[in-house]
Design a protein around this motif. Sequence first.
Motif, PDB file in Angstrom:
ATOM      1  N   MET A 140       0.842  -1.196   0.000  1.00  0.00           N
ATOM      2  CA  MET A 140       0.000   0.000   0.000  1.00  0.00           C
ATOM      3  C   MET A 140       0.879   1.248   0.000  1.00  0.00           C
ATOM      4  SD  MET A 140      -2.862   1.224   2.816  1.00  0.00           S
ATOM      5  CE  MET A 140      -4.116   0.058   2.308  1.00  0.00           C
ATOM      6  N   LYS A 141       0.475   2.226  -0.788  1.00  0.00           N
ATOM      7  CA  LYS A 141       1.217   3.474  -0.892  1.00  0.00           C
ATOM      8  C   LYS A 141       1.225   4.217   0.443  1.00  0.00           C
ATOM      9  CE  LYS A 141       1.657   7.222  -4.251  1.00  0.00           C
ATOM     10  NZ  LYS A 141       1.043   7.802  -5.474  1.00  0.00           N
ATOM     11  N   LYS A 142       2.346   4.870   0.755  1.00  0.00           N
ATOM     12  CA  LYS A 142       2.468   5.667   1.972  1.00  0.00           C
ATOM     13  C   LYS A 142       2.387   7.149   1.622  1.00  0.00           C
ATOM     14  CE  LYS A 142       6.422   3.979   3.401  1.00  0.00           C
ATOM     15  NZ  LYS A 142       7.582   3.707   4.312  1.00  0.00           N
ATOM     16  N   TYR A 143       1.751   7.908   2.506  1.00  0.00           N
ATOM     17  CA  TYR A 143       1.640   9.350   2.322  1.00  0.00           C
ATOM     18  C   TYR A 143       2.167  10.069   3.563  1.00  0.00           C
ATOM     19  CZ  TYR A 143      -1.522   8.303  -1.563  1.00  0.00           C
ATOM     20  OH  TYR A 143      -2.066   7.823  -2.734  1.00  0.00           O
ATOM     21  N   TYR A 144       2.717  11.249   3.325  1.00  0.00           N
ATOM     22  CA  TYR A 144       3.184  12.084   4.422  1.00  0.00           C
ATOM     23  C   TYR A 144       2.565  13.468   4.213  1.00  0.00           C
ATOM     24  CZ  TYR A 144       6.479  13.531   8.092  1.00  0.00           C
ATOM     25  OH  TYR A 144       7.043  13.962   9.261  1.00  0.00           O
ATOM     26  N   ILE A 145       1.615  13.824   5.059  1.00  0.00           N
ATOM     27  CA  ILE A 145       0.881  15.081   4.924  1.00  0.00           C
ATOM     28  C   ILE A 145       1.568  16.148   5.770  1.00  0.00           C
ATOM     29  CG2 ILE A 145      -1.346  16.224   5.253  1.00  0.00           C
ATOM     30  CD1 ILE A 145      -2.680  13.508   4.919  1.00  0.00           C
ATOM     31  N   ALA A 205      11.096   7.001   4.187  1.00  0.00           N
ATOM     32  CA  ALA A 205      11.389   6.518   2.836  1.00  0.00           C
ATOM     33  C   ALA A 205      10.126   6.009   2.153  1.00  0.00           C
ATOM     34  CB  ALA A 205      12.434   5.411   2.910  1.00  0.00           C
ATOM     35  N   GLY A 206      10.023   6.327   0.878  1.00  0.00           N
ATOM     36  CA  GLY A 206       8.944   5.782   0.059  1.00  0.00           C
ATOM     37  C   GLY A 206       7.619   6.481   0.187  1.00  0.00           C
ATOM     38  N   CYS A 207       7.572   7.642   0.844  1.00  0.00           N
ATOM     39  CA  CYS A 207       6.313   8.361   1.023  1.00  0.00           C
ATOM     40  C   CYS A 207       6.070   9.361  -0.100  1.00  0.00           C
ATOM     41  CB  CYS A 207       6.304   9.124   2.343  1.00  0.00           C
ATOM     42  SG  CYS A 207       6.070   8.101   3.792  1.00  0.00           S
ATOM     43  N   GLU A 208       4.820   9.511  -0.473  1.00  0.00           N
ATOM     44  CA  GLU A 208       4.432  10.631  -1.318  1.00  0.00           C
ATOM     45  C   GLU A 208       4.102  11.813  -0.406  1.00  0.00           C
ATOM     46  OE1 GLU A 208       0.673  11.960  -4.087  1.00  0.00           O
ATOM     47  OE2 GLU A 208       1.521   9.951  -4.430  1.00  0.00           O
ATOM     48  N   ILE A 209       4.709  12.968  -0.681  1.00  0.00           N
ATOM     49  CA  ILE A 209       4.474  14.155   0.142  1.00  0.00           C
ATOM     50  C   ILE A 209       3.177  14.820  -0.318  1.00  0.00           C
ATOM     51  CG2 ILE A 209       5.338  16.412   0.848  1.00  0.00           C
ATOM     52  CD1 ILE A 209       6.972  14.140   1.938  1.00  0.00           C
ATOM     53  N   VAL A 210       2.311  15.120   0.640  1.00  0.00           N
ATOM     54  CA  VAL A 210       1.076  15.857   0.376  1.00  0.00           C
ATOM     55  C   VAL A 210       1.185  17.194   1.095  1.00  0.00           C
ATOM     56  CG1 VAL A 210      -1.426  15.916   0.650  1.00  0.00           C
ATOM     57  CG2 VAL A 210      -0.273  13.739   0.177  1.00  0.00           C
TER      58      VAL A 210
END
Length: 398
Positions: free
Chosen positions: A1-6, A53-58
């Motif tokens: 599952m994709k990781k996100y960092y808000i 590591a591996g997070c998409e930044i929001v």
Amino acid sequence: MKKYYIVNGEVYINHRFEKANLLLEEGKLRICREDAPPEEGKPRICRADAPPAGCEIVDASGRWVVPGFLDVHTHGAVGVDVNGATAADLKKIGRFFAGNGTTAWLASVLTDTKEQTEWCIDQYLQSDQSDVPAAELLGIHLEGPFLAPEYKGAMPEHLLRNGCAALAAEYQERAKGNIRYITVSPEVEGVVEMIPKLRELGMTVAIGHSGADYQTAMSAIGAGADSCTHTFNAMRLLHQHEPAILGAALETDIYCEMICDGLHLHPGIVRLLLKTKGTERVVAITDSIMAAGLPDGRYHLGVNEVVVENGDAKLASDGTRAGSTLTQIRALRNLKKFTGYSLEELLPLFTENPAKLIGVYDRKGSIADGKDADLVLLTENLDIDRVFLRGTAFKKEG
């Protein structure tokens, strides 16, 4: 599952907004603060320029980051009526809700025949919660059949019946324990006596569609009823010599559902209900029908034909109001307009309170470590910018 960092948002934590970053991983939340002390056994992850590591930044700059909304009382949307909804139809409703900030809901089954009610239960059990992102269907709300004919609203009178714990148990067994919520009328024969059994079956009990006198309503609350269904609507109203069911609901600490579409309740009544109960005991619901998200026209609610004019849904037969075309984001905007309350004060009506009412606050209803990553990013005008469903970014159709 994709990781996100808000990052960079104003995050709603413990009833106030604060600067914090949020990690969304494996469908769960973790709060990351710049000034937080290191936690034993956990990496320190706080800065936007040094995400895990591996997070998409929001980037949530200029946005309020709030828990996803919960709707515990709705009969449908976008052309789908819950009483006739297939498993695929339920997912269609869930996608519409997600686009309007509702990340979890209960399917409200209007009083119907035993066969059709069982069919609705079966469709719920067959609904797939994983293949297509949608608001999570948490269970079933039975609105009836143990309701009073005098305050039936849109309920088919010939299908209403006296209290029967055996039937409720049969429905719950078929639902494999997934009936979370049920509306009953206290004055109906056998209802007060069956409330403890309903609770044993795992159902949260609401009182409504009722002309119960004060003492009977208080007896139902004493027996374990925890909520009042669409307060002020389809019930005997308050009188100084006979407080009735409404007086009992206002006096006690039970939750009160509220439909805030500007049609079911005058803004002054909205303010009165909040002043009487406090923001911690009111639950915002839509009571929406299949017409939600669609233009005016002719629709149905269960077995009833409904006419919608100017967004107002009424029975074609006698003009009785029959649910709403409301969404929860519209209800939030209405509440802000009607009351002048701050967003911090109003959010529990859509998040924490319904989660506590139906017993899912351990994983829903607030932003806290380990809870489901159900989030809504709001603009300053209370428009929806982004929605996350259990850690997955939701793309609104259209």
